[in-house]
Design a protein around this motif. Structure first.
Motif, mmCIF file in Angstrom:
data_model
loop_
_atom_site.group_PDB
_atom_site.id
_atom_site.type_symbol
_atom_site.label_atom_id
_atom_site.label_comp_id
_atom_site.label_asym_id
_atom_site.label_seq_id
_atom_site.Cartn_x
_atom_site.Cartn_y
_atom_site.Cartn_z
ATOM 1 N N PRO A 71 0.807 -1.221 0.000
ATOM 2 C CA PRO A 71 0.000 0.000 0.000
ATOM 3 C C PRO A 71 0.840 1.272 0.000
ATOM 4 C CG PRO A 71 -0.088 -1.087 2.148
ATOM 5 C CD PRO A 71 0.652 -2.007 1.228
ATOM 6 N N ALA A 72 0.449 2.216 -0.837
ATOM 7 C CA ALA A 72 1.151 3.499 -0.964
ATOM 8 C C ALA A 72 2.637 3.298 -1.222
ATOM 9 C CB ALA A 72 0.932 4.384 0.255
ATOM 10 N N ALA A 73 2.970 2.325 -2.051
ATOM 11 C CA ALA A 73 4.360 2.107 -2.440
ATOM 12 C C ALA A 73 4.448 1.500 -3.838
ATOM 13 C CB ALA A 73 5.061 1.188 -1.446
ATOM 14 N N GLY A 75 3.301 2.721 -6.774
ATOM 15 C CA GLY A 75 3.120 3.549 -7.962
ATOM 16 C C GLY A 75 4.079 4.706 -8.136
ATOM 17 N N ARG A 76 5.161 4.760 -7.355
ATOM 18 C CA ARG A 76 6.047 5.922 -7.466
ATOM 19 C C ARG A 76 7.257 5.605 -8.356
ATOM 20 N NH1 ARG A 76 3.517 10.287 -5.486
ATOM 21 N NH2 ARG A 76 5.507 11.304 -5.849
ATOM 22 N N THR A 77 7.875 6.655 -8.871
ATOM 23 C CA THR A 77 9.058 6.521 -9.728
ATOM 24 C C THR A 77 10.060 7.584 -9.306
ATOM 25 O OG1 THR A 77 7.564 5.937 -11.556
ATOM 26 C CG2 THR A 77 9.843 6.439 -12.139
ATOM 27 N N PRO A 289 -11.629 10.620 -4.777
ATOM 28 C CA PRO A 289 -10.176 10.462 -4.746
ATOM 29 C C PRO A 289 -9.667 9.675 -5.948
ATOM 30 C CG PRO A 289 -11.206 8.989 -3.160
ATOM 31 C CD PRO A 289 -12.305 9.786 -3.778
ATOM 32 N N GLN A 290 -8.444 9.947 -6.325
ATOM 33 C CA GLN A 290 -7.776 9.203 -7.389
ATOM 34 C C GLN A 290 -6.433 8.764 -6.822
ATOM 35 O OE1 GLN A 290 -4.940 10.455 -9.361
ATOM 36 N NE2 GLN A 290 -4.917 8.724 -10.762
ATOM 37 N N ALA A 291 -5.984 7.575 -7.211
ATOM 38 C CA ALA A 291 -4.804 7.011 -6.541
ATOM 39 C C ALA A 291 -3.774 6.468 -7.526
ATOM 40 C CB ALA A 291 -5.226 5.880 -5.609
ATOM 41 N N CYS A 292 -2.532 6.397 -7.057
ATOM 42 C CA CYS A 292 -1.475 5.696 -7.784
ATOM 43 C C CYS A 292 -1.734 4.186 -7.688
ATOM 44 C CB CYS A 292 -0.111 5.991 -7.167
ATOM 45 S SG CYS A 292 0.254 7.737 -6.998
ATOM 46 N N VAL A 293 -1.033 3.427 -8.517
ATOM 47 C CA VAL A 293 -1.222 1.980 -8.536
ATOM 48 C C VAL A 293 -0.995 1.397 -7.138
ATOM 49 C CG1 VAL A 293 -0.159 -0.185 -9.349
ATOM 50 C CG2 VAL A 293 -0.666 1.659 -10.962
ATOM 51 N N GLY A 294 -1.969 0.614 -6.691
ATOM 52 C CA GLY A 294 -1.821 -0.121 -5.436
ATOM 53 C C GLY A 294 -2.073 0.675 -4.183
ATOM 54 N N CYS A 295 -2.344 1.967 -4.310
ATOM 55 C CA CYS A 295 -2.486 2.779 -3.096
ATOM 56 C C CYS A 295 -3.859 2.554 -2.476
ATOM 57 C CB CYS A 295 -2.276 4.252 -3.392
ATOM 58 S SG CYS A 295 -2.361 5.249 -1.887
ATOM 59 N N HIS A 296 -3.876 2.405 -1.165
ATOM 60 C CA HIS A 296 -5.127 2.198 -0.440
ATOM 61 C C HIS A 296 -5.853 3.511 -0.190
ATOM 62 C CE1 HIS A 296 -2.404 3.753 2.477
ATOM 63 N NE2 HIS A 296 -3.379 3.893 3.349
ATOM 64 N N SER A 297 -5.171 4.633 -0.445
ATOM 65 C CA SER A 297 -5.677 5.902 0.054
ATOM 66 C C SER A 297 -5.343 7.036 -0.911
ATOM 67 C CB SER A 297 -5.044 6.158 1.420
ATOM 68 O OG SER A 297 -5.431 7.398 1.916
ATOM 69 N N GLY A 298 -6.087 7.104 -1.983
ATOM 70 C CA GLY A 298 -5.830 8.131 -2.997
ATOM 71 C C GLY A 298 -5.877 9.523 -2.401
ATOM 72 N N CYS A 299 -5.016 10.356 -2.867
ATOM 73 C CA CYS A 299 -4.945 11.696 -2.274
ATOM 74 C C CYS A 299 -5.223 12.787 -3.297
ATOM 75 C CB CYS A 299 -3.578 11.912 -1.646
ATOM 76 S SG CYS A 299 -2.260 11.930 -2.849
ATOM 77 N N ARG A 300 -5.619 12.409 -4.505
ATOM 78 C CA ARG A 300 -5.858 13.433 -5.519
ATOM 79 C C ARG A 300 -7.349 13.510 -5.827
ATOM 80 N NH1 ARG A 300 -1.090 12.878 -8.494
ATOM 81 N NH2 ARG A 300 0.507 12.143 -7.076
ATOM 82 N N GLY A 301 -7.779 14.648 -6.300
ATOM 83 C CA GLY A 301 -9.201 14.847 -6.545
ATOM 84 C C GLY A 301 -9.589 14.732 -8.003
ATOM 85 N N PHE A 531 8.346 3.946 -0.893
ATOM 86 C CA PHE A 531 7.188 4.161 -0.027
ATOM 87 C C PHE A 531 6.811 5.639 -0.167
ATOM 88 C CE2 PHE A 531 8.823 0.312 2.049
ATOM 89 C CZ PHE A 531 7.646 -0.363 2.362
ATOM 90 N N CYS A 532 5.521 5.895 -0.374
ATOM 91 C CA CYS A 532 5.088 7.260 -0.697
ATOM 92 C C CYS A 532 5.201 8.202 0.499
ATOM 93 C CB CYS A 532 3.647 7.221 -1.186
ATOM 94 S SG CYS A 532 2.984 8.869 -1.489
ATOM 95 N N ASP A 533 5.725 9.379 0.235
ATOM 96 C CA ASP A 533 5.882 10.389 1.282
ATOM 97 C C ASP A 533 4.542 10.782 1.898
ATOM 98 O OD1 ASP A 533 7.415 12.568 2.680
ATOM 99 O OD2 ASP A 533 6.009 13.787 1.541
ATOM 100 N N ASP A 534 3.474 10.645 1.148
ATOM 101 C CA ASP A 534 2.181 11.060 1.675
ATOM 102 C C ASP A 534 1.648 10.126 2.755
ATOM 103 O OD1 ASP A 534 1.748 13.193 -0.396
ATOM 104 O OD2 ASP A 534 -0.241 13.040 0.517
ATOM 105 N N ARG A 535 2.112 8.916 2.797
ATOM 106 C CA ARG A 535 1.554 7.945 3.745
ATOM 107 C C ARG A 535 2.584 7.288 4.655
ATOM 108 N NH1 ARG A 535 -2.207 10.605 3.058
ATOM 109 N NH2 ARG A 535 -3.968 10.169 1.706
ATOM 110 N N TRP A 536 3.847 7.431 4.343
ATOM 111 C CA TRP A 536 4.899 6.795 5.132
ATOM 112 C C TRP A 536 5.904 7.840 5.614
ATOM 113 C CZ3 TRP A 536 4.511 1.674 6.329
ATOM 114 C CH2 TRP A 536 3.654 0.907 5.544
HETATM 115 S S1 SF4 Z 1 -0.970 8.750 -1.104
HETATM 116 FE FE1 SF4 Z 1 -1.386 9.796 -3.047
HETATM 117 S S2 SF4 Z 1 0.670 10.148 -4.019
HETATM 118 FE FE2 SF4 Z 1 0.889 8.590 -2.383
HETATM 119 S S3 SF4 Z 1 0.718 6.619 -3.417
HETATM 120 FE FE3 SF4 Z 1 -1.342 7.181 -2.621
HETATM 121 S S4 SF4 Z 1 -2.361 8.257 -4.313
HETATM 122 FE FE4 SF4 Z 1 -0.154 8.195 -4.791
#
Ligand code: SF4
Length: 680
Positions: A71-73, A75-77, A289-301, A531-536
């Motif tokens: 989760p939250a890891a 979809g990042r590059t 919300p819209q999310a990156c691949v595999g993220c449990h918690s999209g943070c975009r609108g 691991f995404c900065d927004d959740r970890w």
């Molecule tokens: S918290 Fe947002 S930026 Fe981070 S992985 Fe989830 S959707 Fe992507």
């Protein structure tokens, strides 16, 4: 190599040659940033080159977790190379973006892309599984398009014009079919015109903003990389991975029926709704919300009217003066379409308005500004400004020295115009406080938060790592929060004073350990494993028993389930130290000396009382009320303590051979020695 695709793609744009690097050669670095730094070190012989030099190498790297269920890891590059944003030297730097690019890259069979050289004409890269083509932009008229037009054109070319969701057979090594469209990473016209504010855009709003990599790609005449894959990723223990995800979600994530708990702190549990609260008048309804691949918690609108879709964080705040909510949401759309760095723009507009109201522009000053500040707040104003930065003109198609200067970044323009050492010391001070290190924009207040301030000036950029202070308003006794966090901070765990940021302790050995731990954790877990900065990290979590988040246990649990390794949390911290040291060696080879590690002068004279740091007062923990500038002498002492802790030469800041040899970087010591940059 479970978790890895097994090969890294190497593109020589100069000779239009495609080759590969076995991922195993760099596996010890984990992925992402670690691999990128190691590859850069190996391939770039002269580290003193400018970011626009064709010999600059840009890496675009995934991690073993990308494209998986972590989760939250997933979809990042990570993007690295010599940047063109910082000054006086464009440091070897990094940026990072979300979405689905990294997963498509891995499904296509690649752990990363290494970009070398400069094409003789604009090109884009067409990756379909193992089939990789360097194609001319001319055939599709891609050069000159905005990021949306570019992506749409490539989607049609690769996948045809059927509806999204129809099957396509992209071809390539193993054949296969998919309902996905290619994931495209592209520059806009800003990058093509070598704007130092040019960024990389993927889908609607995923941006690698910092570093000016849009301009770097533009200098290489690289418009876009498109990738579609039909393969999969080997997972060592799928059952353990699924179990770990369910464990993490059950115990630490938000609950769908209670997404807005009264206490708004706790990172992993985070709000699954869009972070567009910076735009005025944000309604709580009418968006998803819209999310990156595999993220449990999209943070975009995503919004009913389609404006500002998928924009994120400060990009949504770029134009708070916008007279309507629609204008505020159209502003990030403009930035993302032209490929302009939102964070730099956010701070830059403040400075531009300040310069204008201080009378810096006009016929008497010799600085001819084409903008009409009476129109500030209108859509026309922001559109003109974005176009000026993009096209280096007046935003209306006419030549303009002002626009050309702005494309070099706001603070460089202010310096060129003489504003930083002119007749308005208050204005100069304001600008220098807004760009307090390496000519880069301020984020969290460096005079208050040492992780942010010291970590940034000792590194290459605004760290942009929201790891410690998001819980400042937590309804949790401070002492308990300090205990939970510091217990996790191996190998310095148990040293509570790491989080004492009172005036007395701000420059201590304890804080040197705190800043170090932060550099190590983020270099490995966030920038290499992605691991995404927004959740970890999940340090404190109001959902969890005892408010104790999963960090320390979760990260290796996920990594080991995917790869089959037997990694401990401390192993990751130590790898992070190695990566941080390698990065520092690269900066040293670029020309860094400890004497350069300095904030702008007003940071040492002007106090800030923005926000409250944690600290001890009269023997008790509390959120302190402080008003302080950085104490220059004590900051110099801090640097000495910090360098000593890293095992670097305290007089020069150069890494030493013994330190490098201890962590398996003897070859780095050889290069430093050859360049006369090895510490004593
Ligand atoms: S918290 Fe947002 S930026 Fe981070 S992985 Fe989830 S959707 Fe992507």
């Amino acid at each position: 190599m479970n978790g890895y695709a097994g090969e890294i793609l190497r593109l020589d744009l100069t000779n239009r040659k495609v080759s590969t690097i076995p991922t195993s050669k760099y596996e010890q670095w984990g992925g992402g940033h670690g691999m990128g730094s190691a590859i850069f070190f190996d391939l770039v012989k002269d580290k003193t080159i400018d970011g626009f030099d064709p010999a600059n190498v840009v890496t675009v790297m995934t991690s073993p977790l990308c494209g998986t269920l972590v989760p939250a890891a997933g979809g990042r590059t990570e993007v690295q190379g010599i940047g063109v944003q910082s000054s006086p030297i464009g440091w070897f730097t990094r940026s990072n973006f979300g979405g689905r690019f990294s997963s498509q890259l891995k499904y296509a069979g690649w752990d990363g892309v290494v970009i070398e050289g400069k094409a003789d004409a604009p090109v884009w890269i067409d990756i379909r599984n193992g089939d990789v083509q360097i194609r001319d932009c001319a055939a599709l008229s891609l050069w000159g398009t905005d990021t949306r037009e570019c992506q749409q054109t490539i989607w049609s070319y690769v996948a045809g014009n059927d509806s999204y969701g129809d099957w396509i057979e992209p071809g390539g090594r193993d054949g296969g079919h998919t309902t996905q469209r290619p994931a495209v990473l592209t520059i806009g016209p800003a990058g093509e015109n070598l704007s130092r504010m040019g960024c990389l855009i993927h889908d609607a709003g995923n941006a690698a903003g910092q570093g000016g990599f849009g301009g770097v790609w533009g200098s290489k005449r690289l418009k876009a990389i498109s990738v579609v894959g039909t393969g999969g990723i080997g997972i060592h223990d799928p059952k353990a991975l699924l179990k770990a995800r369910l464990w993490q979600k059950k115990n630490y994530a938000f609950k769908p029926d209670d997404p807005y708990p009264s206490h708004g702190w706790g990172k992993f549990r985070g709000d699954p709704y869009p972070k567009t609260h910076y735009a005025k008048g944000r309604p709580r309804s009418g968006h998803r919300p819209q999310a990156c691949v595999g993220c449990h918690s999209g943070c975009r609108g995503r919004y009913e009217n389609g404006l500002g879709n998928e924009a994120h964080c400060t990009t949504t705040a770029v134009y708070p003066a916008g007279k309507t909510l629609d204008i505020q949401r159209k502003a990030p759309d403009l930035l993302n379409r032209y490929g302009v760095n939102g964070f730099e723009m956010w701070r830059g507009i403040e400075c531009l308005v300040g310069m204008n109201s201080s009378g810096a522009f006009g016929p008497d000053t010799g600085i001819d500004c084409p903008l009409d500040f009476d129109d500030y707040g209108s859509l026309a104003f922001i559109e003109q400004l974005v176009k000026m930065i993009t096209y280096r003109n007046d935003g209306r198609g006419n030549p303009s020295q002002f626009g050309d200067d702005l494309a070099e970044r706001f603070v460089r323009a202010a310096k060129k115009w003489g504003i930083l050492d002119g007749d308005s010391p208050d204005l100069a001070k304001r600008i220098l406080l807004t760009f307090p290190f390496w000519g880069l924009p301020v984020h969290w207040e460096p005079r208050i938060f040492p992780d942010w301030g010291f970590g940034s000036v000792l590194g290459d950029r605004d760290i942009n790592e929201h790891d410690f202070w998001y819980w400042i308003d937590a309804q949790l006794p401070v002492e308990e929060a300090v205990r939970i966090c510091t217990d996790k901070m191996v190998p310095f765990h148990g040293d509570r004073l790491m989080l004492d940021h009172s005036d007395d302790n701000m420059y201590s050995d304890h804080v040197a350990k705190f800043v170090s731990w932060h550099r190590y954790y983020t270099r490995f877990y966030k920038q290499s494993l992605l691991f995404c900065d927004d959740r970890w990290p999940d340090l404190l979590n109001p959902r969890a028993p005892g408010n104790i988040g999963s960090t320390g246990e979760a990260e290796p649990k996920f990594l080991n389930a995917v790869t089959g390794k037997n990694f401990t949390f401390l192993d990751g911290i130590e790898t992070g130290r190695k990566i941080w040291t390698l990065d520092h060696a690269i900066w040293t080879l670029q020309g860094r000396h400890r004497d350069m590690v300095h904030f702008t002068d007003p940071m040492y004279t002007e106090p800030s009382s923005d926000r409250q740091p944690l600290g001890m007062k009269d023997g008790k923990w509390e959120y302190l009320k402080v008003s302080r500038s950085i104490d220059e002498g004590r900051f110099e002492e801090f640097k000495t303590r910090f360098y000593k802790l890293q095992g670097w030469d305290t007089a020069s800041g150069f890494p030493t051979r013994s330190t490098l040899a201890d962590i398996g970087l003897g070859y780095v010591a050889d290069e430093l020695e050859a360049q006369g940059k090895l510490g004593a």
